[in-house]
Scaffold this active site. Structure first.
Site, PDB file in Angstrom:
ATOM      1  N   SER A  33      45.091  43.369  37.036  1.00 25.20           N
ATOM      2  CA  SER A  33      46.349  43.743  36.374  1.00 25.20           C
ATOM      3  C   SER A  33      46.693  42.872  35.174  1.00 25.20           C
ATOM      4  O   SER A  33      47.592  43.211  34.413  1.00 25.20           O
ATOM      5  CB  SER A  33      47.510  43.786  37.367  1.00 25.20           C
ATOM      6  OG  SER A  33      47.965  42.506  37.700  1.00 25.20           O
TER       7      SER A  33
ATOM      8  N   THR B  25      43.637  42.312  43.136  1.00 28.19           N
ATOM      9  CA  THR B  25      42.995  41.494  44.163  1.00 28.19           C
ATOM     10  C   THR B  25      42.941  42.219  45.501  1.00 28.19           C
ATOM     11  O   THR B  25      42.016  42.019  46.295  1.00 28.19           O
ATOM     12  CB  THR B  25      43.762  40.165  44.307  1.00 28.19           C
ATOM     13  OG1 THR B  25      43.619  39.457  43.089  1.00 28.19           O
ATOM     14  CG2 THR B  25      43.259  39.314  45.443  1.00 28.19           C
TER      15      THR B  25
ATOM     16  N   THR C 154      48.631  41.554  41.430  1.00 28.04           N
ATOM     17  CA  THR C 154      49.925  40.858  41.491  1.00 28.04           C
ATOM     18  C   THR C 154      50.398  40.346  40.121  1.00 28.04           C
ATOM     19  O   THR C 154      51.590  40.144  39.919  1.00 28.04           O
ATOM     20  CB  THR C 154      49.858  39.646  42.451  1.00 28.04           C
ATOM     21  OG1 THR C 154      48.854  38.736  41.994  1.00 28.04           O
ATOM     22  CG2 THR C 154      49.576  40.067  43.871  1.00 28.04           C
ATOM     23  N   ASP C 155      49.443  40.120  39.191  1.00 21.61           N
ATOM     24  CA  ASP C 155      49.807  39.422  37.946  1.00 21.61           C
ATOM     25  C   ASP C 155      50.888  40.138  37.139  1.00 21.61           C
ATOM     26  O   ASP C 155      51.789  39.498  36.604  1.00 21.61           O
ATOM     27  CB  ASP C 155      48.573  39.228  37.062  1.00 21.61           C
ATOM     28  CG  ASP C 155      47.621  38.170  37.619  1.00 21.61           C
ATOM     29  OD1 ASP C 155      47.998  37.462  38.572  1.00 21.61           O
ATOM     30  OD2 ASP C 155      46.503  38.049  37.086  1.00 21.61           O
TER      31      ASP C 155
END
Ligand code: ASP
Length: 324
Positions: free
Chosen positions: A62, A15, A95-96
């Site tokens: 991710s 992101t 971030t995932d």
């Protein structure tokens, strides 16, 4: 006159590099659109604090990262960290699954130079995008001698975390990250180390010695809810998994209905880890089942990374060393 620190920046997508059609759209966007140079250009003053050497390695969301990406990323970061004039490395990431990639690098890189992951919850096109400030903080931490020798770090929302304990703890909040052992290690603005990590497992499975011929070993996570079927474990073995993590309730509590399958798996030499669904705290060892591995304070996703590395080395002691 002292020179400006040299920081290598490796962009992998996420992101932080995402774009939406409108500045108020923070959910419908495409991750990984911008390259490394565009990320750097969006941060005023970055060139004043460090000489940046930026490159784009991947442009992935991710959620689509794989253990193959971890290996490629670790190799590239190791090469950059070996360059004598590079003081630190920053990795931008989604971030995932950031905590998994960061933990893999934490365990496999042996450099003392800071390797610092950062990310964003809002795309680059959003009002109050958080990426530029996170990147600024990550570069400052990577350039700071106080953060040498601590392994792979993560900077989010001005806080500095160890890759061992960092976890994404909210699906949408800007302040989405926290530490499973309580407090961050320190702060990014100004770079301040508030406490040293209790453990120094970074570099425990050096990349140079890692047997990658059969990478990645297929390790699955089985999330156990009240009344979940133990047939999941049997199915996992039948599908040819190399090992599994049980994300169990509470202190790694094993439901009575699962004991038969768990004992059968251990008797067959199937690598099995007792972990917990609870986000904080450690799982106590279980005396009754020799051969059952204990995640200790590792979350299920981090126990999976550790077990994969342990299986790649064909050595259960590697897992025990990392977890314990
Ligand atoms: N799905 C995105 C990713 O992990 C989410 C983010 O970066 O915040 O790449």
């Amino acid at each position: 006159m002292s020179r400006k620190p040299v920081i290598a920046l490796v962009a992998t997508g996420g992101t932080i590099a995402g774009r939406a059609d409108s500045a108020t759209d923070t959910t419908a966007y495409t991750a990984g659109t911008l390259g490394a140079n565009e990320l750097v250009a969006a941060v005023p003053g970055l060139g004043d604090i460090a000489e940046l050497r930026a490159e784009t390695l991947f442009r992935v969301d991710s959620k689509d990262m794989t253990p193959g990406h971890w290996l490629t990323l670790a190799r590239r970061v190791a090469e950059l960290a070996e360059q004598a004039d590079v003081d630190g490395v920053v990795v931008t990431h989604g971030t995932d699954t950031l905590e998994e990639s960061a933990f893999f690098l934490h365990l496999t890189l042996t450099t003392d130079k800071p390797v610092v992951f950062t990310a964003a919850m809002r795309p680059a096109s959003a009002l109050s995008a958080d990426g530029p400030m996170n990147l600024y903080g990550a570069v400052r931490v990577a350039a700071s001698p106080a953060f040498r020798g601590l392994g792979t770090l993560v900077v989010m929302n001005d806080r500095v975390y160890s890759a061992r304990h960092v976890a994404k703890q909210h699906t949408r909040a800007v302040d989405a990250f926290g530490a499973t052992d309580g407090e961050p290690l320190g702060w990014a603005s100004p770079p301040t180390l508030a406490r040293r990590p209790a453990r120094t497992e970074h570099g425990d499975v050096p990349l140079a010695g890692l047997d990658t011929a059969n990478w990645p070993p297929a390790v699955e996570i089985l999330y156990v809810g009240a009344g979940s079927s133990p047939a999941l474990l049997a199915a996992c073995r039948q599908l040819g998994a190399a090992g599994a993590i049980l994300a169990l309730p509470g202190n790694g509590s094993m439901p009575a209905s699962w004991m038969g399958e768990i004992e059968a798996a251990i008797a067959a030499g199937f690598p099995l880890v007792r972990a917990s669904r609870v986000p904080a705290g450690a799982v106590s060892p279980h005396d009754g089942l020799p051969g059952l591995l204990c995640a200790d304070g590792l979350s299920p996703v981090k126990a999976r990374v550790a077990l994969m590395l342990s299986l790649a080395q064909a050595d259960p002691a590697v897992f025990v060393r990392i977890a314990g």
